[in-house]
Scaffold this motif. Structure first.
Motif, PDB file in Angstrom:
ATOM      1  N   VAL A  98       0.836  -1.201   0.000  1.00 36.45           N
ATOM      2  CA  VAL A  98       0.000   0.000   0.000  1.00 36.45           C
ATOM      3  C   VAL A  98       0.867   1.246   0.000  1.00 36.45           C
ATOM      4  O   VAL A  98       1.663   1.460   0.922  1.00 36.45           O
ATOM      5  CB  VAL A  98      -0.953   0.017   1.216  1.00 36.45           C
ATOM      6  N   LYS A  99       0.717   2.061  -1.014  1.00 38.45           N
ATOM      7  CA  LYS A  99       1.494   3.298  -1.115  1.00 38.45           C
ATOM      8  C   LYS A  99       0.607   4.488  -0.765  1.00 38.45           C
ATOM      9  O   LYS A  99      -0.577   4.504  -1.075  1.00 38.45           O
ATOM     10  CB  LYS A  99       2.061   3.454  -2.529  1.00 38.45           C
ATOM     11  N   ILE A 100       1.203   5.465  -0.096  1.00 33.11           N
ATOM     12  CA  ILE A 100       0.491   6.696   0.226  1.00 33.11           C
ATOM     13  C   ILE A 100       1.326   7.881  -0.238  1.00 33.11           C
ATOM     14  O   ILE A 100       2.548   7.817  -0.246  1.00 33.11           O
ATOM     15  CB  ILE A 100       0.173   6.804   1.731  1.00 33.11           C
ATOM     16  N   SER A 101       0.652   8.941  -0.641  1.00 34.35           N
ATOM     17  CA  SER A 101       1.378  10.101  -1.161  1.00 34.35           C
ATOM     18  C   SER A 101       1.568  11.194  -0.122  1.00 34.35           C
ATOM     19  O   SER A 101       2.406  12.071  -0.279  1.00 34.35           O
ATOM     20  CB  SER A 101       0.643  10.671  -2.374  1.00 34.35           C
ATOM     21  N   ASN A 102       0.769  11.128   0.971  1.00 36.88           N
ATOM     22  CA  ASN A 102       0.929  12.127   2.035  1.00 36.88           C
ATOM     23  C   ASN A 102       0.398  11.559   3.345  1.00 36.88           C
ATOM     24  O   ASN A 102      -0.382  10.600   3.363  1.00 36.88           O
ATOM     25  CB  ASN A 102       0.215  13.436   1.683  1.00 36.88           C
TER      26      ASN A 102
END
Length: 260
Positions: free
Chosen positions: A205-209
């Protein structure tokens, strides 16, 4: 590849991304599914598990909640010849004859139940043959990422903003600790014969902020890259999960119905 060409994926965005955790689940099915056996899938989702069991030669039935999931996922698996039934598993009996299933897959469903899992687990026990296997997966309630979110003043539960206007909240209602998860099956009469802990979210799971930590909106999985100030701490957290397995986020339990 085949699944990602279906209407559910193309038109509705339910894209399947292969992962090591998904492989662990499918290998468990392959290990415990006898040739030409009877496979029951509870909680259709993307339909990967029933498709995989069908490819192994099993007679496959998938069961899902219409009120929680609608008809699109069920239609998608029926299109490839899988038998499907809508059933409210908390209130209705499984539409499967007693003592006929070799393997039941109960993946990422138990945490969505609004009440005690006893009724559903008893139904799974009923439909399994003696020595039949139930494979169940669910998040670990005390995973490292949860502990950190709580320290940051964030709730681990679905944010009220995400479902305030919805008639039905189909998200998580109870997440299980390691001991609770095992207890629920043992109390029902199963023998727990295998248990796996794995950390999936920190890998996939990637998050940008940082603000995305406050929501359970899974659309954040569409993020393709993330800033370095997020990626570097993730490596450290993954190292902690390797050292302390009980901090890992995903649990898979294999339970056997006794022969007598």
């Amino acid at each position: 590849v085949e699944y990602n060409l279906t209407p559910l994926s193309v038109d509705q965005g339910w894209v399947y991304r292969p992962s090591k955790w998904g492989l662990i689940e499918m290998l468990a099915i392959a290990r415990h599914m006898p040739p030409n056996g009877v496979f029951v899938d509870i909680g259709t989702g993307c339909g990967i598990a029933p498709r995989f069991a069908q490819a192994l030669g099993a007679q496959v039935t998938t069961i899902d909640s219409y009120s929680a999931s609608g008809a699109s996922a069920m239609d998608n698996v029926k299109a490839v010849g899988i038998v499907g039934h809508f059933c409210d598993v908390e209130r209705e009996s499984l539409p499967i004859e007693s003592g006929t299933a070799d393997c039941v897959f109960f993946g990422d469903v138990i945490e969505h139940l609004q009440n005690s899992p006893k009724r559903v687990l008893c139904e799974i026990f009923r439909v399994l043959k003696p020595n039949g296997i139930c494979i169940s997966a669910t998040p670990n309630a005390t995973r490292l990422t949860v502990r950190l979110k709580v320290l940051m003043g964030l709730t681990n539960w679905p944010n009220i903003r995400d479902f305030f206007d919805e008639k039905m909240h189909a998200g998580h209602h109870h997440e299980y600790t390691i001991d609770e998860f095992k207890f629920a099956f043992e109390k029902t009469g199963f023998d727990v014969c295998d248990f796996v802990l794995f950390e999936e979210n920190l890998r996939m799971v990637k998050i940008s902020n940082m603000s995305q930590l406050a929501t359970h909106d899974r659309s954040r999985k569409q993020v393709q890259s993330e800033p370095v100030f997020i990626t570097i701490p993730k490596y450290f957290l993954l190292s902690l999960c390797r050292l302390f397995p009980r901090l890992r986020g995903n649990m898979l339990l294999v339970a056997r119905k006794p022969a007598s």
